[in-house]
Design a protein around this motif. Sequence first.
Motif, mmCIF file in Angstrom:
data_model
loop_
_atom_site.group_PDB
_atom_site.id
_atom_site.type_symbol
_atom_site.label_atom_id
_atom_site.label_comp_id
_atom_site.label_asym_id
_atom_site.label_seq_id
_atom_site.Cartn_x
_atom_site.Cartn_y
_atom_site.Cartn_z
ATOM 1 N N TYR A 20 0.638 -1.652 -0.058
ATOM 2 C CA TYR A 20 -0.357 -0.391 -0.058
ATOM 3 C C TYR A 20 0.946 1.196 -0.173
ATOM 4 O O TYR A 20 1.757 1.434 0.853
ATOM 5 C CB TYR A 20 -0.624 0.452 1.225
ATOM 6 C CG TYR A 20 -1.747 -0.931 1.240
ATOM 7 C CD1 TYR A 20 -2.086 -1.570 -0.393
ATOM 8 C CD2 TYR A 20 -2.407 -1.620 2.689
ATOM 9 C CE1 TYR A 20 -3.722 -2.306 0.418
ATOM 10 C CE2 TYR A 20 -3.123 -3.261 2.441
ATOM 11 C CZ TYR A 20 -3.328 -3.197 1.085
ATOM 12 O OH TYR A 20 -4.147 -4.815 1.793
ATOM 13 N N ALA A 21 0.673 2.144 -0.986
ATOM 14 C CA ALA A 21 0.799 3.503 -0.870
ATOM 15 C C ALA A 21 0.023 4.042 -0.317
ATOM 16 O O ALA A 21 -1.506 4.584 -0.564
ATOM 17 C CB ALA A 21 1.132 4.078 -2.135
ATOM 18 N N PRO A 22 0.468 5.639 1.003
ATOM 19 C CA PRO A 22 -0.995 6.701 1.353
ATOM 20 C C PRO A 22 -1.231 7.347 -0.331
ATOM 21 O O PRO A 22 -0.532 7.553 -0.306
ATOM 22 C CB PRO A 22 -0.013 7.063 2.518
ATOM 23 C CG PRO A 22 1.453 7.026 2.029
ATOM 24 C CD PRO A 22 1.264 6.045 1.493
ATOM 25 N N LYS A 23 -2.869 7.107 -0.094
ATOM 26 C CA LYS A 23 -3.002 7.903 -0.782
ATOM 27 C C LYS A 23 -3.485 9.587 0.182
ATOM 28 O O LYS A 23 -3.505 10.237 -0.980
ATOM 29 C CB LYS A 23 -4.863 7.037 -1.249
ATOM 30 C CG LYS A 23 -6.050 7.908 -2.196
ATOM 31 C CD LYS A 23 -7.197 6.892 -2.479
ATOM 32 C CE LYS A 23 -7.694 6.986 -1.012
ATOM 33 N NZ LYS A 23 -8.833 5.907 -2.041
ATOM 34 N N PHE A 24 -3.825 10.167 1.427
ATOM 35 C CA PHE A 24 -4.279 10.534 1.847
ATOM 36 C C PHE A 24 -3.506 10.539 2.719
ATOM 37 O O PHE A 24 -3.166 9.156 3.705
ATOM 38 C CB PHE A 24 -5.652 11.326 1.167
ATOM 39 C CG PHE A 24 -6.491 9.652 2.617
ATOM 40 C CD1 PHE A 24 -6.128 9.441 3.939
ATOM 41 C CD2 PHE A 24 -6.987 9.211 1.608
ATOM 42 C CE1 PHE A 24 -6.883 8.331 4.690
ATOM 43 C CE2 PHE A 24 -7.785 8.109 2.323
ATOM 44 C CZ PHE A 24 -7.824 7.690 3.202
ATOM 45 N N GLU A 25 -3.512 12.376 3.814
ATOM 46 C CA GLU A 25 -2.395 11.443 5.047
ATOM 47 C C GLU A 25 -3.533 12.519 6.303
ATOM 48 O O GLU A 25 -3.714 14.291 6.207
ATOM 49 C CB GLU A 25 -1.525 12.344 5.266
ATOM 50 C CG GLU A 25 -0.965 12.397 6.643
ATOM 51 C CD GLU A 25 -0.278 11.343 7.584
ATOM 52 O OE1 GLU A 25 0.262 10.443 6.435
ATOM 53 O OE2 GLU A 25 -0.938 11.751 8.174
ATOM 54 N N THR A 26 -4.209 11.907 7.262
ATOM 55 C CA THR A 26 -4.998 13.005 8.072
ATOM 56 C C THR A 26 -4.619 12.950 9.133
ATOM 57 O O THR A 26 -4.923 13.942 9.755
ATOM 58 C CB THR A 26 -6.605 11.503 8.695
ATOM 59 O OG1 THR A 26 -5.880 10.737 9.205
ATOM 60 C CG2 THR A 26 -7.295 11.260 7.189
ATOM 61 N N GLY A 27 -3.067 12.786 9.549
ATOM 62 C CA GLY A 27 -2.775 12.691 10.782
ATOM 63 C C GLY A 27 -3.308 11.987 11.609
ATOM 64 O O GLY A 27 -3.300 12.266 13.532
ATOM 65 N N GLY A 28 -3.367 10.565 11.774
ATOM 66 C CA GLY A 28 -4.588 9.905 12.669
ATOM 67 C C GLY A 28 -5.829 9.956 13.049
ATOM 68 O O GLY A 28 -5.756 10.336 14.742
ATOM 69 N N LYS A 29 -5.992 10.665 12.198
ATOM 70 C CA LYS A 29 -7.863 11.304 12.435
ATOM 71 C C LYS A 29 -8.532 9.951 12.758
ATOM 72 O O LYS A 29 -9.757 10.134 12.676
ATOM 73 C CB LYS A 29 -8.310 12.081 11.824
ATOM 74 C CG LYS A 29 -8.264 13.005 11.628
ATOM 75 C CD LYS A 29 -8.903 14.701 10.914
ATOM 76 C CE LYS A 29 -8.578 15.919 10.750
ATOM 77 N NZ LYS A 29 -8.726 16.463 10.204
ATOM 78 N N PHE A 30 -8.494 8.562 12.586
ATOM 79 C CA PHE A 30 -8.639 7.595 12.668
ATOM 80 C C PHE A 30 -8.734 6.977 14.257
ATOM 81 O O PHE A 30 -9.527 5.897 15.373
ATOM 82 C CB PHE A 30 -8.030 6.240 11.599
ATOM 83 C CG PHE A 30 -8.947 6.276 10.034
ATOM 84 C CD1 PHE A 30 -10.126 5.947 9.930
ATOM 85 C CD2 PHE A 30 -7.979 7.071 9.359
ATOM 86 C CE1 PHE A 30 -10.226 5.966 8.692
ATOM 87 C CE2 PHE A 30 -8.755 7.481 7.515
ATOM 88 C CZ PHE A 30 -9.527 6.378 7.916
ATOM 89 N N TRP A 31 -7.640 7.511 14.760
ATOM 90 C CA TRP A 31 -7.594 7.509 16.205
ATOM 91 C C TRP A 31 -9.068 6.911 17.428
ATOM 92 O O TRP A 31 -9.845 6.145 17.554
ATOM 93 C CB TRP A 31 -6.418 7.794 16.494
ATOM 94 C CG TRP A 31 -6.856 6.608 18.427
ATOM 95 C CD1 TRP A 31 -6.716 6.945 19.724
ATOM 96 C CD2 TRP A 31 -5.694 5.603 17.989
ATOM 97 N NE1 TRP A 31 -6.461 6.468 20.259
ATOM 98 C CE2 TRP A 31 -6.186 5.280 19.523
ATOM 99 C CE3 TRP A 31 -5.672 4.283 17.371
ATOM 100 C CZ2 TRP A 31 -5.770 3.669 20.029
ATOM 101 C CZ3 TRP A 31 -5.356 3.217 18.107
ATOM 102 C CH2 TRP A 31 -5.141 3.008 19.231
ATOM 103 N N PRO A 32 -9.516 8.254 16.998
ATOM 104 C CA PRO A 32 -10.943 8.922 18.194
ATOM 105 C C PRO A 32 -12.219 7.541 17.949
ATOM 106 O O PRO A 32 -12.458 6.728 18.730
ATOM 107 C CB PRO A 32 -11.137 10.107 17.571
ATOM 108 C CG PRO A 32 -10.093 11.168 16.773
ATOM 109 C CD PRO A 32 -9.552 9.719 16.393
ATOM 110 N N VAL A 33 -11.999 6.960 16.035
ATOM 111 C CA VAL A 33 -12.867 5.860 16.032
ATOM 112 C C VAL A 33 -12.550 4.341 16.869
ATOM 113 O O VAL A 33 -13.638 4.581 17.354
ATOM 114 C CB VAL A 33 -12.849 5.757 14.387
ATOM 115 C CG1 VAL A 33 -13.759 4.589 14.240
ATOM 116 C CG2 VAL A 33 -13.294 6.721 14.037
ATOM 117 N N VAL A 34 -11.368 3.909 16.648
ATOM 118 C CA VAL A 34 -10.642 3.151 17.128
ATOM 119 C C VAL A 34 -11.537 3.599 18.906
ATOM 120 O O VAL A 34 -11.558 2.908 19.508
ATOM 121 C CB VAL A 34 -9.374 2.984 17.679
ATOM 122 C CG1 VAL A 34 -9.122 2.100 18.414
ATOM 123 C CG2 VAL A 34 -8.868 3.033 16.002
#
Lengths: 691, 691
Positions: free
Chosen positions: B565-579
Amino acid sequence: MILSALLTSVGINFALCLLFFILYSVLRNRPSYADFYIPRLVAEGKFQEDDEFSVVKLLSSFKWVKRACQPSEEELLANSGLDAVVFMRIFTFGLKVFRFAGIVGICILLPFNYMGNQLNIDFTDLPNKSLESFSISNVDDGSNRLWIHFAAVYIFTAVVCYLLYYEYDYIASKRIAYFYSSKPRPGQFTVLVRSIPATSGRSFSESVESFFSEYYPSTYLSHSVVRRTSKLRGLVNEADKVYKRLVHVKSKKHPQQRFKRAGFMGLFGRKLTLLDHYEKKLEDVEGNVRTERSSIAGKEVPAAFVSFKSRFSAAIVSHVQQGVKPTEWITEQAPDPQDVYWPFFSASFIKRCARSYSFGSVGGLVTFSERHIKLKIVSQVITGYFPSLILEMFLSLVPPVMIVLSSIQGYIALSQIEKSACIKVLWFTIWNIFFANVLSGSALYRVDVFLEPKRIPELLAVAVPGQASFFIAYVVTSGWTKTFSSELFRLKRLFWSFLKGTLCWKSDEELEVPSNPYHSEIPRILFFSLLGMTYFFLAPLILPFLLVYYCLGYVIYRNQLLNVYAPKFETGGKFWPVVHDATNFSLILMHVIAIGIFGLKKVPLASSLTIPLPILTLIFNSYCRRRFRPSFKGYPAECLINKDRFDQSDPTISSFYDELATVYRDPAMKSVRYSEARESSSSPLLYGADK
Amino acid sequence: MILSALLTSVGINFALCLLFFILYSVLRNRPSYADFYIPRLVAEGKFQEDDEFSVVKLLSSFKWVKRACQPSEEELLANSGLDAVVFMRIFTFGLKVFRFAGIVGICILLPFNYMGNQLNIDFTDLPNKSLESFSISNVDDGSNRLWIHFAAVYIFTAVVCYLLYYEYDYIASKRIAYFYSSKPRPGQFTVLVRSIPATSGRSFSESVESFFSEYYPSTYLSHSVVRRTSKLRGLVNEADKVYKRLVHVKSKKHPQQRFKRAGFMGLFGRKLTLLDHYEKKLEDVEGNVRTERSSIAGKEVPAAFVSFKSRFSAAIVSHVQQGVKPTEWITEQAPDPQDVYWPFFSASFIKRCARSYSFGSVGGLVTFSERHIKLKIVSQVITGYFPSLILEMFLSLVPPVMIVLSSIQGYIALSQIEKSACIKVLWFTIWNIFFANVLSGSALYRVDVFLEPKRIPELLAVAVPGQASFFIAYVVTSGWTKTFSSELFRLKRLFWSFLKGTLCWKSDEELEVPSNPYHSEIPRILFFSLLGMTYFFLAPLILPFLLVYYCLGYVIYRNQLLNVYAPKFETGGKFWPVVHDATNFSLILMHVIAIGIFGLKKVPLASSLTIPLPILTLIFNSYCRRRFRPSFKGYPAECLINKDRFDQSDPTISSFYDELATVYRDPAMKSVRYSEARESSSSPLLYGADK
């Protein structure tokens, strides 16, 4: 209630109103009552004493009505600020709404109601006719006439929504215009910073200084750290009290009163002159104040008022998260200095947290209902007048209680406390007057009915029309007479001061100019509007009485705003959203009742067709919230930058900057020079700012 | 399910995993499979072809496991961005949690469960023992041993909360550190402005230019107005397709295939060379593209990307309301150019509004349950393997559907769409796998049970333990085998490409490096964590299987992130709050089940004493939300200003500013020079940016 009972009640209240009106008109220009009726003019030095008595003067004393109506909105704005204008807009809005409702209700709905045969009442004896015959209850079940009521509900909602939109838009634009025209105010340039992180070996003041001068070097101006002053405030209050006693003793004519004994309860021991006693006590207290004041430097609270050179920079700092940790360097736009609620800062953090969680919803605890006072002697007077009078007395306790609750809830500004109390009082009033009365009457007053939302319309439809006569009487007693007696005539205050003057020594108090108690008045007015909206199609007979109330209120409150109340703070119209939401609530309540009524009256199609109405109203409300609410939270960048640019060319701005540095100082920290005042006891207290 | 069935299932899956592992290890270095297994390395030119075959090489081909584990977190961060690091932290977090849970569950809870006599099972025949004898169902009612479970629930919650806090803190600080270390990115300097007011005689571009150069003269840099390009995009796609066909025809070896007839369905009419046909078609389409592109200037949308000279100014503009009307000049931080979801802007406003209202909550519509596949031939293999396989196939359709739903919901960035789809898939998975299975089994699967909240714990306590064996099998099939087959071996893609290669002409497609499908992977991992947490004290037997899953997942996903996988975008870790939120939900679900179980097992005191636990967890969650969530919304002023100052001294910043002016241009507007490409058909497509 029958018609003649209503007329009796109206007659009594009309007579009372007339009495208060004449008494007020005569007394208001008497110098001895000037402190009560025109304190603002007296304080501003606009009142000329003229003790002569003549018939011409007596006649001309009714001219205050004309004078109250004369000033334009611009003059009122200049005189009392935007909040006063918004307050008066509630009346003009109510007049517009109920003028329309009155025409529709009296000319169209009332005749149709009266022509119904549902209740089978004898038509010959009009005075003994029940008021029900004028209400929707009298329309035959399943009658096509109910479609007229249906149309009225739709049209009325459309008109009210149009007026609401227009009014919100008007006030939002007024708010911007007022902002542009206003002088620089310290609150606009200042940010309140809380949760300043503690750094070892550094005071909070130094932390603030270094943080803001590092990140905002070009716009940072000054700051003042808040200090814990609860003890100092107590001492200053004590000093004030002792000083007042001292002045009082000095003004006494009889020298024997100037002595007291030094021993137990002033009964034994050697005689002291009271003068010496109080002077010594004052000196002691002043010493304590000085000691406390010098030690206060160490009692820093991690909060500070930080001022900037421009409004826009202050807005930036208040909008953007400052520190890396979101729980540190919390910023918000500061209230104006006179609006700051200082005791807030002295409370400890945990106390504040606990408070903000615990006082979410008070109200709905106390209920009062007509039922409780079912006396044996049910005369017409009592049914018409007594219940609402008792209700009124009980309810006058609510606003002060709500102010106390709101003030311990953790607001930092008096205006915020008053707005929060206003909302609390409003819901308390709606719940405890409207719902408690309505539901207790129908013997279905159980909270668990709200767990079955489908049954609510039916329940309300059964219960609400039955209380129409009670609420008509309520409008007349609480609306008419209370506005005259308590607002215009200021009966309670007059009585209180009379009691004070006769029973104990009357102190030489300074003249106190009160501020408009928005938190108690706005809910009252909104509650009448709720009554008008819900009963508009049920019992249109209420509407003429409401219209009279709004007319009276318009004149009387205008008079009070001009002559009595001085603005204590300026929120820039932030009370309007409360009015808007409450009106929307009233509309939806009306719709719910309409759904129930049409169902009960066996026109199920009308009932179903009413269902979209509350939904449309909610959409309208959410649109207005998105469209206007942000304008009431802060000011847009465009305005801030324009106003800042305009100020740059103002030569007085540098002196304003100098002022900013000291203006956010705890009032307890400002020194009071009693010693000077002591020299000449007649001079007023001198509060010198120690700049 | 009995123990031997479970062991069969584990055996089958273990064998499958081993098979896929060996196949993958052997194939990954074969040049013909490099495009599948290490596309990223190929694209980056790090793959050296080496077609020799030797035993040593075969043995060394298993070394990828070591290579996948070797890179440190910093190297992963540099290689794949913060999102990849956060993604791997889900595994390390899971390992930490279930290592603790495993020790407690297997060493303490399991023996106590097994020693119970509630189920009266024969002790001699271990293989035919029901798995229930290892679960809490086997503990005697009212036994004091349940207090051990009670203590385990409390301690486990405390440990998980501590780990959650630590992890949130760690990732929040990583986010700031990553921001400081990252190169200037266009999204940081740019604001997306929507609802630009229309002024007569002025284009939106002129309005934007005059507004921002008036109010932000010192920091405003440039802007690019968005245009409606849906038609152009269609034409460009068509041109692309025709061009690819042309290239394909040119590469054909057999000249007879190069002809087709001009008439009906290519069967009649004069012969044409296919080459001429496609070239003429390409010219036509290119002409259309040019015409459309020249007319597009008039198709302005009232939205623009406005760039500023500093990150802080962009942040200011995005935070502070700009225009007087809150519905105009709506600003938000812009996504990075490659992250922008361009089709959003072409949709009309009303369409967008309707969309954003209508897709609030999808999910919970389709339910799948074990019941539906109760086949006659109930062999051990089928009970162990078949149900979860079918479930898996059905569920693989969900993520793409959710992406479509999220993309029409009105997000402007691909990353936002993926995050929204991630949340949707998560709830869909929890609802349709966990609740549907659990509640359908208990024959109490009615939605109206949720109207009686008091009965939920009891209901879950009855239903959840019964599904333990299903979920253990689910972990083994879906967790182990699917991770190996679908993630590591990329079975579906391999199969698909094989089908394409044999059935139709294989085009000379460019190598496509995929991006990590966060929206389908994160919910899967979180669902296993939910299973682990809810069954931790009910049936600890699930824990070893979960631990194996987390270990496998750690190695495999690390390998994929580095090689595939190559990163398509960079949210800066915004997925963590979901976790974080999902983990808290799992904890509360566990508590609710515990309350029910202790009640059922006749230890009402333990049941009551568990009630504070979900409340404490909610308080913990709301604290974390206040403490950390703002850090994931934007960056604080402190960081923005520091980073801006650092950049001022960077000599490359001026070239970056130049770039900013053109970087936010719709990709459809960038011209493609097919004509050049046509000259030499073997050269890749030349997309030249027309700066």
